[in-house]
Design an enzyme around this catalytic site. Structure first.
Site, PDB file in Angstrom:
ATOM      1  N   LYS A  64       0.841  -1.205   0.000  1.00  0.00           N
ATOM      2  CA  LYS A  64       0.000   0.000   0.000  1.00  0.00           C
ATOM      3  C   LYS A  64       0.874   1.253   0.000  1.00  0.00           C
ATOM      4  CE  LYS A  64      -3.790  -2.461   2.104  1.00  0.00           C
ATOM      5  NZ  LYS A  64      -4.403  -3.001   3.322  1.00  0.00           N
ATOM      6  N   GLN A 108      -4.683  -1.527   9.498  1.00  0.00           N
ATOM      7  CA  GLN A 108      -4.568  -2.866   8.910  1.00  0.00           C
ATOM      8  C   GLN A 108      -5.154  -3.915   9.867  1.00  0.00           C
ATOM      9  OE1 GLN A 108      -3.267  -3.575   5.732  1.00  0.00           O
ATOM     10  NE2 GLN A 108      -4.077  -5.613   6.189  1.00  0.00           N
ATOM     11  N   ASP A 131     -11.050   2.758   3.975  1.00  0.00           N
ATOM     12  CA  ASP A 131     -11.399   1.335   3.897  1.00  0.00           C
ATOM     13  C   ASP A 131     -12.923   1.167   3.821  1.00  0.00           C
ATOM     14  OD1 ASP A 131      -9.769  -0.782   3.630  1.00  0.00           O
ATOM     15  OD2 ASP A 131      -9.396  -1.109   5.766  1.00  0.00           O
TER      16      ASP A 131
END
Ligand code: NAP
Length: 301
Positions: A64, A108, A131
């Site tokens: 990422k 994460q 997200d």
């Protein structure tokens, strides 16, 4: 001519090349970033929080970071030890919420067990929730309101639309009902006017239900669960599953070789849904930066 009729003229499914589609998407996102920088002096910033030393999570975070830099964005990675408390993570999230250089925040998953993921996700500013997992963004998705949409589901829709632009009236079957993939994919397919059926571990006779699908999305986490007798000839099959086999290789939830004999179009694993997730994360970061600066959000995908 129906998709099923077209299929009878072919021996094998066409592969939906997620890697190539994601590359094009990332190039287009970079062009949007270049315009934000040149015309508005805004360089979108993505902050990723990694707690612990899970090797797979470490690889995802590195990917990422690299992708954000390649797209011309600022990238900030915050690594906390496995022993970090929930309070420490929440304090970091609060700091990032207030940091004007940070337009997108991603924590994460999975988090170590002393930390409640739902509490952490709820602490992220919904405007920075790239997200798309904050309950406000989940609610916006349900209510057909603009918001940040989870990345993997968004990627699935782009992959499907690379085959058929207009999904109206098609029957989509989604196997899996997680917050991360199954539920948002089903909601996005509804938004595209599909007739949607969601299956899960308690659904009886899934093969029979799946065989009704013009579009079959599989997000379960069980290697090679879906065989060719689960698939209608000519169907579009999107395999979200990532399963690591004993030999270290990654495989999907769909038995690719078997299902390719009947499907019209199919995604491989790796190289299908996976690369789309990062591309859509970058797209969400651009969208978040635009919204936070009251600029029109560009269409991405
Ligand atoms: P999850 O939270 O574990 O959810 C799995 C879903 O599958 C649940 O709804 C479960 O049903 C259902 N299920 C389990 N066994 C089943 C069976 N035998 N038949 C039918 N349904 C069954 O997993 P997830 O987060 O959605 O992820 C699914 C897969 O996608 C995993 O392999 C994951 O690694 C992968 N993934 C890939 C990406 C990517 O970037 N490509 C992103 C996210 C996830 P119940 O609800 O009844 O338990």
């Amino acid at each position: 001519m129906t998709m099923a009729q077209k299929k009878t003229e072919k021996e094998h499914a066409d592969i939906i090349d997620g890697k190539a589609i994601a590359k094009k998407l990332r190039e287009s996102i970079k062009r949007h970033v270049d315009v934000l920088v040149s015309d508005h002096k805004i360089m979108p910033g993505l902050a990723v929080v990694l707690v612990g030393d899970d090797p797979a999570s470490g690889i995802y975070v590195n990917n990422k970071e690299k992708a954000a830099k390649e797209a011309g964005m600022r990238s900030y990675v915050h690594r906390l030890p496995k022993s970090a408390s929930q309070d420490e993570v929440l304090k970091l999230v609060q700091k990032l919420n207030l940091d004007a250089k940070v337009n997108g925040i991603l924590v994460q998953m999975p988090l170590p067990k002393q930390i409640d993921s739902a509490t952490v996700l709820k602490a992220i500013d919904p405007l920075k929730d790239v997200d798309g997992l904050h309950i406000e963004n989940m609610g916006r998705l349900m209510a057909d309101m603009p918001g940040l949409v989870p990345c993997t589901p968004m990627g699935c829709i782009i992959l499907i639309k690379s085959v058929v632009q207009n999904l109206t009236g098609l029957h989509a079957v989604v196997i899996g009902r997680s917050h991360l993939v199954g539920k948002p994919v089903a909601q996005l397919l509804l938004r595209e006017n599909c007739t949607v059926t969601t299956c899960h571990s308690r659904t009886p006779n899934i093969a029979h239900v799946a065989r009704e699908a013009d579009i079959l999305v599989v997000a379960v986490g069980k290697a090679h669960l879906v065989k060719k007798d689960w698939v209608k000839p000519g169907a579009i099959v999107i395999d979200v599953g990532i399963n690591r086999m004993d030999d270290g290789k990654i495989t999907g939830d769909v038995d690719f070789d078997d299902v390719s004999k009947v499907a019209g179009h199919i995604t491989p694993v790796p190289g299908g849904a996976g690369p789309m997730t990062i591309a859509c994360l970058l797209g969400n970061t651009v969208a978040a930066a635009c919204r936070q600066n009251e600029l029109t959000v560009p269409h991405i995908g």
